[in-house]
Scaffold this motif. Sequence first.
Motif, PDB file in Angstrom:
ATOM      1  N   UNK A 135      -4.236   7.539  -0.040  1.00 41.13           N
ATOM      2  CA  UNK A 135      -4.770   6.505   0.868  1.00 41.13           C
ATOM      3  C   UNK A 135      -6.290   6.409   0.745  1.00 41.13           C
ATOM      4  N   UNK A 136      -6.969   7.545   0.606  1.00 44.38           N
ATOM      5  CA  UNK A 136      -8.440   7.494   0.476  1.00 44.38           C
ATOM      6  C   UNK A 136      -8.830   6.718  -0.778  1.00 44.38           C
ATOM      7  N   UNK A 137      -8.104   6.942  -1.869  1.00 39.10           N
ATOM      8  CA  UNK A 137      -8.409   6.201  -3.114  1.00 39.10           C
ATOM      9  C   UNK A 137      -8.193   4.704  -2.913  1.00 39.10           C
ATOM     10  N   UNK A 138      -7.071   4.356  -2.244  1.00 41.46           N
ATOM     11  CA  UNK A 138      -6.798   2.934  -1.955  1.00 41.46           C
ATOM     12  C   UNK A 138      -7.940   2.306  -1.157  1.00 41.46           C
ATOM     13  N   UNK A 139      -8.550   3.101  -0.297  1.00 42.51           N
ATOM     14  CA  UNK A 139      -9.586   2.591   0.595  1.00 42.51           C
ATOM     15  C   UNK A 139     -10.985   2.697   0.001  1.00 42.51           C
ATOM     16  N   UNK A 140     -11.079   3.227  -1.205  1.00 43.64           N
ATOM     17  CA  UNK A 140     -12.388   3.392  -1.841  1.00 43.64           C
ATOM     18  C   UNK A 140     -13.228   4.496  -1.216  1.00 43.64           C
ATOM     19  N   UNK A 141     -12.567   5.420  -0.518  1.00 47.39           N
ATOM     20  CA  UNK A 141     -13.303   6.559   0.062  1.00 47.39           C
ATOM     21  C   UNK A 141     -13.430   7.631  -1.020  1.00 47.39           C
ATOM     22  N   UNK A 142     -14.665   8.047  -1.297  1.00 44.40           N
ATOM     23  CA  UNK A 142     -14.875   9.084  -2.320  1.00 44.40           C
ATOM     24  C   UNK A 142     -15.078  10.430  -1.633  1.00 44.40           C
ATOM     25  N   UNK A 143     -14.446  11.462  -2.202  1.00 48.34           N
ATOM     26  CA  UNK A 143     -14.459  12.781  -1.557  1.00 48.34           C
ATOM     27  C   UNK A 143     -14.561  13.868  -2.610  1.00 48.34           C
ATOM     28  N   UNK A 144     -14.901  15.055  -2.164  1.00 49.91           N
ATOM     29  CA  UNK A 144     -14.756  16.232  -3.025  1.00 49.91           C
ATOM     30  C   UNK A 144     -14.165  17.341  -2.168  1.00 49.91           C
ATOM     31  N   UNK A 164       0.847  -1.211   0.000  1.00 51.24           N
ATOM     32  CA  UNK A 164       0.000   0.000   0.000  1.00 51.24           C
ATOM     33  C   UNK A 164       0.876   1.253   0.000  1.00 51.24           C
ATOM     34  N   UNK A 165       1.881   1.273   0.885  1.00 48.32           N
ATOM     35  CA  UNK A 165       2.758   2.451   0.995  1.00 48.32           C
ATOM     36  C   UNK A 165       3.497   2.698  -0.319  1.00 48.32           C
ATOM     37  N   UNK A 212      -3.502  -4.964  15.374  1.00 43.36           N
ATOM     38  CA  UNK A 212      -3.959  -5.325  14.023  1.00 43.36           C
ATOM     39  C   UNK A 212      -4.728  -4.226  13.303  1.00 43.36           C
ATOM     40  N   UNK A 213      -4.333  -2.993  13.573  1.00 45.08           N
ATOM     41  CA  UNK A 213      -4.906  -1.853  12.846  1.00 45.08           C
ATOM     42  C   UNK A 213      -3.839  -1.337  11.884  1.00 45.08           C
ATOM     43  N   UNK A 214      -4.103  -1.344  10.582  1.00 44.39           N
ATOM     44  CA  UNK A 214      -3.119  -0.825   9.634  1.00 44.39           C
ATOM     45  C   UNK A 214      -2.810   0.649   9.938  1.00 44.39           C
ATOM     46  N   UNK A 215      -1.524   0.969  10.034  1.00 51.74           N
ATOM     47  CA  UNK A 215      -1.153   2.358  10.358  1.00 51.74           C
ATOM     48  C   UNK A 215       0.133   2.731   9.639  1.00 51.74           C
ATOM     49  N   UNK A 216       0.193   3.990   9.237  1.00 48.46           N
ATOM     50  CA  UNK A 216       1.348   4.519   8.507  1.00 48.46           C
ATOM     51  C   UNK A 216       1.666   5.898   9.062  1.00 48.46           C
ATOM     52  N   UNK A 217       2.948   6.278   8.975  1.00 43.81           N
ATOM     53  CA  UNK A 217       3.275   7.682   9.221  1.00 43.81           C
ATOM     54  C   UNK A 217       3.623   8.299   7.877  1.00 43.81           C
ATOM     55  N   UNK A 218       3.169   9.532   7.667  1.00 42.40           N
ATOM     56  CA  UNK A 218       3.584  10.278   6.478  1.00 42.40           C
ATOM     57  C   UNK A 218       4.506  11.392   6.955  1.00 42.40           C
ATOM     58  N   UNK A 219       5.695  11.412   6.417  1.00 39.19           N
ATOM     59  CA  UNK A 219       6.683  12.409   6.820  1.00 39.19           C
ATOM     60  C   UNK A 219       7.016  13.293   5.625  1.00 39.19           C
ATOM     61  N   UNK A 220       6.671  14.583   5.712  1.00 41.01           N
ATOM     62  CA  UNK A 220       7.255  15.532   4.764  1.00 41.01           C
ATOM     63  C   UNK A 220       8.573  15.988   5.387  1.00 41.01           C
ATOM     64  N   UNK A 221       9.304  16.867   4.705  1.00 47.60           N
ATOM     65  CA  UNK A 221      10.658  17.163   5.184  1.00 47.60           C
ATOM     66  C   UNK A 221      10.761  18.514   5.878  1.00 47.60           C
ATOM     67  N   UNK A 222      11.454  18.521   7.029  1.00 45.41           N
ATOM     68  CA  UNK A 222      11.786  19.793   7.697  1.00 45.41           C
ATOM     69  C   UNK A 222      12.699  20.634   6.810  1.00 45.41           C
ATOM     70  N   UNK A 223      13.382  19.991   5.865  1.00 48.65           N
ATOM     71  CA  UNK A 223      14.298  20.710   4.979  1.00 48.65           C
ATOM     72  C   UNK A 223      13.587  21.352   3.796  1.00 48.65           C
TER      73      UNK A 223
END
Length: 429
Positions: free
Chosen positions: A241-250, A167-168, A212-223
């Motif tokens: 991630x929303x697309x991977x999960x089938x979550x539809x948004x606007x 997924x990542x 057993x909960x899928x979890x990720x960290x997203x790191x942008x850069x301090x630089x």
Amino acid sequence: MIKIWILTSMLFLSLFGAHKHFSIYKKQGNTKGNTLLVIGGIHGNEPGGYFAPSILATRYKIIKGALWVVPNLNFDSDLRNRRGMYGDMNRKFAYIKPNDRDFKIIKDIKKIILDSRVDLILNLHDGHGFYREAWENSIFNPSAWGQACIIDQKNIDSKKFGRLSDIANSVARELNQKLVKNRHIFNVKNTHTKFKDEQMRLSLTYFAIIHNKPAFAIETSKNIKQLYQKVFYQLRAIEGFMRKMGIKYSRDFKLNPIEIKKILKQYGVVTINGNTIIDLDDVKSRLRYFPIKKRDNDIKGENPLLAILKRGKYFDVMIGNKKITTLMPDYKKQERCLKTIPMIIDGQKKSISVPSIVKVANSFSTNIDKKYRINVIGFSKKGIKNENSITIKKRDIVSKYAMDSKSRKFRIEIYYQDRYCGMVVVNFN
Ligand SMILES: [Zn+2]
């Protein structure tokens, strides 16, 4: 003994202000689907990690599935741009002492993480440098954290979204199709937490995956110095991630760096104690003689990162780690004496809400019962104490008393005897 403890704790409160809890925004689509939990602001000196979820909370609509957003997990620290006022919050998930100042926050967020409706969790950060698999230099190397999607291990034993690495990698590949600069490329960093990383075993994502909960960290850069670029990447990752999960948004804006730059300057309006108002989108760095209470001010605003901090004699209005304006107080007894005030605006009779900001093309006057006193800040006429029923134009007010940098907005303050009742702001445009 007890007395001493109460005194010390009161001293703490006056030094640091009240301990602020996080907020949660739950957005439910009309069609059922997966639920994504996004947690921002665990580290207060990582603004990409809290300005992105603040936009997510206010500018996105969910059509299918659900999105839960905590924009400000470590709010006290976010407001002060410090990693952790009471220690590193992301090292308190394996064990926390009951007297730890973060105890309630950790307890409450764990409950949300473990909620059976939550299918996947993202924890947002700004990390050091740019993560690369091979050593290039002190900024680009394997021990850096920036521009990476972090996983604790390759897979977990979860029916849904258990293949963390796949997924990542897929989200990172998609993200890399739109980079502001090539060196901002995202990689996947596997910390192999269980076997290699003792510190990360104390973290939020590890707490989630051992349950057993899928979890990720997203790191942008301090630089990456520009906040809007970090927020752009964070939002792109979350959408991935929303697309991977089938979550539809606007959303009500185009997701590109220039738009994000504009949105980050939209702070909205703040109302204080239900009778006082400031337009934070354009406000001077200091507002003098400002009616506010010594303590227990009730603050309401549109921005999830809004708070007022007392610093010495003054009050700082904050949006996350950004100071928007400083209020130099004029303490008076306060009372909400009235909800509306009759006014004449450009020749037309109107009933104006207190507090509110009202547009004026040419002139205004208030038209209120004699028992009230009106003070238009920056206007004066010899021998007149109550400025009610005087027709006032912009040129009649001294511009240095304006609330905004363009000298268009002025305060009308309403008093009853020695009490401050409320404010209307006239906006000449
Ligand atoms: Zn962090």
